[in-house]
Design an enzyme around this catalytic site. Sequence first.
Site, PDB file in Angstrom:
ATOM      1  N   GLU A 119      -5.778 -40.856   0.469  1.00  0.00           N
ATOM      2  CA  GLU A 119      -6.035 -41.071  -0.956  1.00  0.00           C
ATOM      3  C   GLU A 119      -4.780 -40.744  -1.752  1.00  0.00           C
ATOM      4  O   GLU A 119      -4.328 -39.589  -1.773  1.00  0.00           O
ATOM      5  CB  GLU A 119      -7.216 -40.244  -1.471  1.00  0.00           C
ATOM      6  CG  GLU A 119      -7.486 -40.637  -2.921  1.00  0.00           C
ATOM      7  CD  GLU A 119      -8.493 -39.778  -3.652  1.00  0.00           C
ATOM      8  OE1 GLU A 119      -9.325 -39.128  -3.031  1.00  0.00           O
ATOM      9  OE2 GLU A 119      -8.400 -39.783  -4.901  1.00  0.00           O
ATOM     10  N   ASP A 136      -5.896 -36.031   0.275  1.00  0.00           N
ATOM     11  CA  ASP A 136      -5.305 -36.425  -1.006  1.00  0.00           C
ATOM     12  C   ASP A 136      -3.805 -36.144  -0.995  1.00  0.00           C
ATOM     13  O   ASP A 136      -3.382 -35.061  -0.578  1.00  0.00           O
ATOM     14  CB  ASP A 136      -5.950 -35.617  -2.132  1.00  0.00           C
ATOM     15  CG  ASP A 136      -7.462 -35.706  -2.093  1.00  0.00           C
ATOM     16  OD1 ASP A 136      -7.998 -36.780  -2.376  1.00  0.00           O
ATOM     17  OD2 ASP A 136      -8.112 -34.686  -1.744  1.00  0.00           O
ATOM     18  N   HIS A 195     -14.211 -35.316   4.860  1.00  0.00           N
ATOM     19  CA  HIS A 195     -13.634 -35.300   3.513  1.00  0.00           C
ATOM     20  C   HIS A 195     -12.659 -34.136   3.357  1.00  0.00           C
ATOM     21  O   HIS A 195     -12.995 -33.003   3.702  1.00  0.00           O
ATOM     22  CB  HIS A 195     -14.788 -35.180   2.511  1.00  0.00           C
ATOM     23  CG  HIS A 195     -14.389 -35.248   1.078  1.00  0.00           C
ATOM     24  ND1 HIS A 195     -14.829 -34.342   0.150  1.00  0.00           N
ATOM     25  CD2 HIS A 195     -13.608 -36.126   0.407  1.00  0.00           C
ATOM     26  CE1 HIS A 195     -14.352 -34.674  -1.046  1.00  0.00           C
ATOM     27  NE2 HIS A 195     -13.597 -35.745  -0.918  1.00  0.00           N
ATOM     28  N   GLU A 223     -10.247 -38.028   5.521  1.00  0.00           N
ATOM     29  CA  GLU A 223      -9.748 -38.395   4.195  1.00  0.00           C
ATOM     30  C   GLU A 223      -9.008 -37.180   3.656  1.00  0.00           C
ATOM     31  O   GLU A 223      -9.441 -36.038   3.852  1.00  0.00           O
ATOM     32  CB  GLU A 223     -10.932 -38.732   3.273  1.00  0.00           C
ATOM     33  CG  GLU A 223     -10.537 -39.203   1.874  1.00  0.00           C
ATOM     34  CD  GLU A 223     -10.419 -38.106   0.823  1.00  0.00           C
ATOM     35  OE1 GLU A 223     -10.026 -38.409  -0.304  1.00  0.00           O
ATOM     36  OE2 GLU A 223     -10.701 -36.921   1.136  1.00  0.00           O
ATOM     37  N   HIS A 267      -5.162 -31.778  -3.829  1.00  0.00           N
ATOM     38  CA  HIS A 267      -6.109 -32.533  -4.653  1.00  0.00           C
ATOM     39  C   HIS A 267      -5.838 -32.393  -6.144  1.00  0.00           C
ATOM     40  O   HIS A 267      -5.926 -33.368  -6.894  1.00  0.00           O
ATOM     41  CB  HIS A 267      -7.527 -32.058  -4.349  1.00  0.00           C
ATOM     42  CG  HIS A 267      -8.602 -32.807  -5.083  1.00  0.00           C
ATOM     43  ND1 HIS A 267      -8.962 -32.507  -6.383  1.00  0.00           N
ATOM     44  CD2 HIS A 267      -9.392 -33.840  -4.704  1.00  0.00           C
ATOM     45  CE1 HIS A 267      -9.933 -33.318  -6.768  1.00  0.00           C
ATOM     46  NE2 HIS A 267     -10.218 -34.142  -5.771  1.00  0.00           N
TER      47      HIS A 267
HETATM   48  O1  G3P Z   1     -11.515 -40.597  -1.417  1.00  0.00           O
HETATM   49  C1  G3P Z   1     -12.818 -40.243  -1.692  1.00  0.00           C
HETATM   50  C2  G3P Z   1     -12.932 -38.964  -2.472  1.00  0.00           C
HETATM   51  O2  G3P Z   1     -12.100 -37.999  -1.912  1.00  0.00           O
HETATM   52  C3  G3P Z   1     -12.597 -39.141  -3.914  1.00  0.00           C
HETATM   53  O3  G3P Z   1     -12.820 -38.015  -4.686  1.00  0.00           O
HETATM   54  O4  G3P Z   1     -12.076 -36.015  -5.921  1.00  0.00           O
HETATM   55  O5  G3P Z   1     -12.760 -35.801  -3.550  1.00  0.00           O
HETATM   56  O6  G3P Z   1     -10.632 -36.926  -4.128  1.00  0.00           O
HETATM   57  P1  G3P Z   1     -12.042 -36.633  -4.558  1.00  0.00           P
HETATM   58 MG    MG Z   2     -10.009 -37.503  -2.118  1.00  0.00          MG
END
Ligand code: G3P
Ligand code: MG
Length: 267
Positions: free
Chosen positions: A112, A39, A10, A37, A52
Amino acid sequence: MWPYPEIVAHRGGGALAPENTIAALRCGLAYGFHAVEFDVMLAGDGIPVVLHDEMLGRTVAGNGKVPDFTAADLMRMDAGAWFSPAFAGETVPSYAQVFHFCLAHGIWMNVEIKPAPGFETATGRTVAALTAQWLADAAAGVAAGVAGASGRPDAAALASGWPAPLLSSFSHDALLAAQAAAPGLARACLFDVVPDDWRQRLAEVGAVALHTNHEKLTPQLAAAVKAAGYGLFCYTVNEPARAREIRVWGVDAFCTDRIDLIGADFR
Ligand code: G3P
Ligand code: MG
């Protein structure tokens, strides 16, 4: 069948490195992760960067909002010192940098799309169009036989069966724009709480998967998503026992902050 990795780091390196940085990707690699993953948001000049939060200040040394700055401005800002002095000097990366780092290292990407409010369509369109363009460029390198010899490790990775990125977003408008810009790229709907009309939402954007908060998932919902033929991905699973539990429910994959506890080969 889920064609992607099942355990995903993540925000790059989970809890072990400053989120959404190249250092995080290197940390993930050090722990054996070839799936990530992260952002993506548009800077004020329309260039996507890996961040993010719309507001600077939490992970990036600065004040104001991401759309108030150019990508070049943001890419000079420190994104590592907040995490630890050892990462001071680590800067905000562009999406281009992260994409090509991942391709060069054979790291699969769950991209994302994280639009700042008001930029949903532009962000979805830009991220999808660039992703498709960069994939096409890498494929052209393969077709031309330039992988390796011409210093094109990205093309070499593509040639070795690396799965294309999966685009996901909480923003329906961003996913619609991504679909229009690059219909051939796989998309996933992200939900904190899965709405009752999830089937319609996924169909509207041509999604292949549903991504959701594991804390709000039930075995019944997991079964319904799988019965409908979609992939099912959860965020952010940090306890091995929970990871095993949701797998029994049919969850295909998840991202984790605890890349130290839950390895890429976790069973
Ligand atoms: O993509 C899954 C997760 O990353 C979504 O929440 O706030 O960590 O971007 P966040
Ligand atoms: Mg995310």
